[in-house]
Design a protein around this motif. Structure first.
Motif, PDB file in Angstrom:
ATOM      1  N   LEU A 215       0.836  -1.202   0.000  1.00  0.00           N
ATOM      2  CA  LEU A 215       0.000   0.000   0.000  1.00  0.00           C
ATOM      3  C   LEU A 215       0.869   1.249   0.000  1.00  0.00           C
ATOM      4  O   LEU A 215       0.602   2.197  -0.743  1.00  0.00           O
ATOM      5  CB  LEU A 215      -0.923  -0.004   1.222  1.00  0.00           C
ATOM      6  N   TYR A 216       1.916   1.239   0.822  1.00  0.00           N
ATOM      7  CA  TYR A 216       2.818   2.395   0.890  1.00  0.00           C
ATOM      8  C   TYR A 216       3.473   2.648  -0.461  1.00  0.00           C
ATOM      9  O   TYR A 216       3.555   3.795  -0.920  1.00  0.00           O
ATOM     10  CB  TYR A 216       3.879   2.161   1.968  1.00  0.00           C
ATOM     11  N   ASP A 221       4.305   5.505  -5.461  1.00  0.00           N
ATOM     12  CA  ASP A 221       4.601   5.353  -6.886  1.00  0.00           C
ATOM     13  C   ASP A 221       3.426   5.701  -7.793  1.00  0.00           C
ATOM     14  O   ASP A 221       3.626   5.934  -8.992  1.00  0.00           O
ATOM     15  CB  ASP A 221       5.051   3.919  -7.181  1.00  0.00           C
ATOM     16  N   SER A 222       2.211   5.723  -7.264  1.00  0.00           N
ATOM     17  CA  SER A 222       1.050   6.096  -8.077  1.00  0.00           C
ATOM     18  C   SER A 222       0.489   7.449  -7.655  1.00  0.00           C
ATOM     19  O   SER A 222       0.413   8.380  -8.460  1.00  0.00           O
ATOM     20  CB  SER A 222      -0.040   5.012  -7.979  1.00  0.00           C
ATOM     21  N   MET A 223       0.100   7.578  -6.397  1.00  0.00           N
ATOM     22  CA  MET A 223      -0.482   8.842  -5.934  1.00  0.00           C
ATOM     23  C   MET A 223       0.515   9.998  -6.047  1.00  0.00           C
ATOM     24  O   MET A 223       0.236  11.009  -6.682  1.00  0.00           O
ATOM     25  CB  MET A 223      -0.945   8.713  -4.486  1.00  0.00           C
ATOM     26  N   ARG A 224       1.692   9.817  -5.432  1.00  0.00           N
ATOM     27  CA  ARG A 224       2.655  10.918  -5.440  1.00  0.00           C
ATOM     28  C   ARG A 224       3.240  11.137  -6.834  1.00  0.00           C
ATOM     29  O   ARG A 224       3.381  12.272  -7.289  1.00  0.00           O
ATOM     30  CB  ARG A 224       3.777  10.654  -4.439  1.00  0.00           C
ATOM     31  N   ALA A 225       3.572  10.035  -7.523  1.00  0.00           N
ATOM     32  CA  ALA A 225       4.205  10.155  -8.838  1.00  0.00           C
ATOM     33  C   ALA A 225       3.307  10.857  -9.851  1.00  0.00           C
ATOM     34  O   ALA A 225       3.794  11.537 -10.759  1.00  0.00           O
ATOM     35  CB  ALA A 225       4.591   8.765  -9.351  1.00  0.00           C
ATOM     36  N   SER A 226       2.001  10.718  -9.695  1.00  0.00           N
ATOM     37  CA  SER A 226       1.071  11.363 -10.627  1.00  0.00           C
ATOM     38  C   SER A 226       0.620  12.738 -10.134  1.00  0.00           C
ATOM     39  O   SER A 226      -0.236  13.368 -10.751  1.00  0.00           O
ATOM     40  CB  SER A 226      -0.148  10.469 -10.854  1.00  0.00           C
ATOM     41  N   LYS A 228      -1.004  13.507  -7.363  1.00  0.00           N
ATOM     42  CA  LYS A 228      -2.261  13.549  -6.592  1.00  0.00           C
ATOM     43  C   LYS A 228      -2.010  13.926  -5.130  1.00  0.00           C
ATOM     44  O   LYS A 228      -2.894  14.436  -4.454  1.00  0.00           O
ATOM     45  CB  LYS A 228      -2.977  12.200  -6.659  1.00  0.00           C
ATOM     46  N   ILE A 229      -0.812  13.618  -4.640  1.00  0.00           N
ATOM     47  CA  ILE A 229      -0.374  14.072  -3.323  1.00  0.00           C
ATOM     48  C   ILE A 229       1.057  14.576  -3.476  1.00  0.00           C
ATOM     49  O   ILE A 229       1.715  14.328  -4.496  1.00  0.00           O
ATOM     50  CB  ILE A 229      -0.434  12.959  -2.244  1.00  0.00           C
ATOM     51  N   GLY A 230       1.561  15.251  -2.457  1.00  0.00           N
ATOM     52  CA  GLY A 230       2.921  15.765  -2.488  1.00  0.00           C
ATOM     53  C   GLY A 230       3.839  15.020  -1.543  1.00  0.00           C
ATOM     54  O   GLY A 230       3.419  14.113  -0.818  1.00  0.00           O
ATOM     55  N   ASP A 231       5.100  15.437  -1.541  1.00  0.00           N
ATOM     56  CA  ASP A 231       6.086  14.798  -0.656  1.00  0.00           C
ATOM     57  C   ASP A 231       5.701  14.948   0.808  1.00  0.00           C
ATOM     58  O   ASP A 231       5.895  14.031   1.614  1.00  0.00           O
ATOM     59  CB  ASP A 231       7.471  15.409  -0.888  1.00  0.00           C
ATOM     60  N   LYS A 232       5.147  16.106   1.164  1.00  0.00           N
ATOM     61  CA  LYS A 232       4.747  16.323   2.558  1.00  0.00           C
ATOM     62  C   LYS A 232       3.620  15.375   2.972  1.00  0.00           C
ATOM     63  O   LYS A 232       3.553  14.940   4.123  1.00  0.00           O
ATOM     64  CB  LYS A 232       4.302  17.774   2.769  1.00  0.00           C
ATOM     65  N   ASP A 233       2.747  15.069   2.028  1.00  0.00           N
ATOM     66  CA  ASP A 233       1.651  14.152   2.329  1.00  0.00           C
ATOM     67  C   ASP A 233       2.178  12.736   2.561  1.00  0.00           C
ATOM     68  O   ASP A 233       1.747  12.046   3.487  1.00  0.00           O
ATOM     69  CB  ASP A 233       0.640  14.139   1.179  1.00  0.00           C
ATOM     70  N   LEU A 234       3.103  12.300   1.713  1.00  0.00           N
ATOM     71  CA  LEU A 234       3.697  10.974   1.898  1.00  0.00           C
ATOM     72  C   LEU A 234       4.423  10.887   3.235  1.00  0.00           C
ATOM     73  O   LEU A 234       4.402   9.843   3.901  1.00  0.00           O
ATOM     74  CB  LEU A 234       4.666  10.667   0.756  1.00  0.00           C
TER      75      LEU A 234
END
Length: 261
Positions: A215-216, A221-226, A228-234
């Motif tokens: 899940l992580y 690799d999908s949410m952040r890479a596209s 949809k979220i940023g580094d701070k969210d991850l």
């Protein structure tokens, strides 16, 4: 058309008869109520289906909030731990839950779980046996579940959204043990509230790398890479297999929060 005709009463029409029921205005066909509110309250011979109507549910919802706030108002700093109700007692994840509950109790944290069996019971058990405060917030389900025997302070709810408010309001951190749809629901709601700063200084720990890694990786690799979220969210997510690491994250976040209050 006059302004009055456009926004007030219809052109050429008399003001319709109306009746007030508290803040509610009734007109036309809605006037045909054979009884008054007092009569419906006092006449025990009336129908009982009114207890299932939406206005009555609002009062039940309000009552659940009041009961929850009252029961938990004096809870010390706490950590909400999510996890599967299906974890067997002989499973290693159950032993981990017991150890985690005890470790959190030893740093002065109450633990809050859904109060059910499995991982929830394990965490409640660990906290209770270590002398900490063990809290269970149960939920009414179609199948009988009930609060586990290691809950010291328990509250049962009808509504998931009221229960979720209690999970969040009275905790300073979330720890997610391996779990199913309910755990996922609670995890992503927690992340959304932290991301949008509805709650602050609030770590979210995913405990169990082998379970959560996929899940992580997808989030990265999908949410952040596209985008949809940023580094701070991850960075809101902390992935670990170590009890001391998880407890250290909780303690560090609490000390940072305390320094600003």
């Amino acid at each position: 058309m006059t302004i009055e005709g456009q926004w007030g009463e219809p052109d050429g029409a008399e003001r319709p008869q109306e009746k007030q029921r508290g803040p509610v205005v009734l007109r036309r066909s809605r006037l045909r109520e054979p009884t008054t509110t007092d009569q419906r309250l006092l006449d025990s011979r009336g129908p009982s289906d009114w207890v299932h109507t939406d206005p009555w549910r609002v009062l039940r919802i309000q009552a659940e909030f009041v009961e929850g706030f009252g029961a938990l108002a004096e809870v010390p700093r706490a950590v909400t731990v999510f996890g599967s109700a299906r974890t067997p007692r002989e499973h290693p994840e159950y032993a981990t839950g017991v150890e985690l509950g005890a470790a959190l109790a030893k740093i002065g944290c109450a633990v809050i779980t859904g109060g059910g069996p499995g991982a929830m019971e394990a965490v409640n058990r660990g906290a209770s046996e270590a002398g900490g405060l063990s809290i269970g917030l149960g939920i009414e389900l179609p199948f009988e579940q009930g609060l586990n025997p290691w809950v010291d302070l328990g509250v049962n709810f009808r509504y998931f959204f009221v229960r979720k408010t209690m999970f969040i309001k009275y905790a300073q951190a979330f720890v997610c043990l391996p779990g199913g749809f309910g755990t996922m629901d609670e995890l992503f709601e927690s992340l959304t509230l932290v991301q949008t700063k509805k709650v602050t200084k609030f770590p979210v720990v995913l405990f169990g790398r082998s379970y959560w890694q996929g899940l992580y990786d997808w989030i990265r690799d999908s949410m952040r890479a596209s985008g949809k979220i940023g580094d701070k969210d991850l960075a809101l997510l902390h992935l670990t297999d170590d009890i001391d690491d998880a407890v250290g994250i909780v303690q560090e976040a609490y000390e940072a929060w305390e320094a600003t209050h």
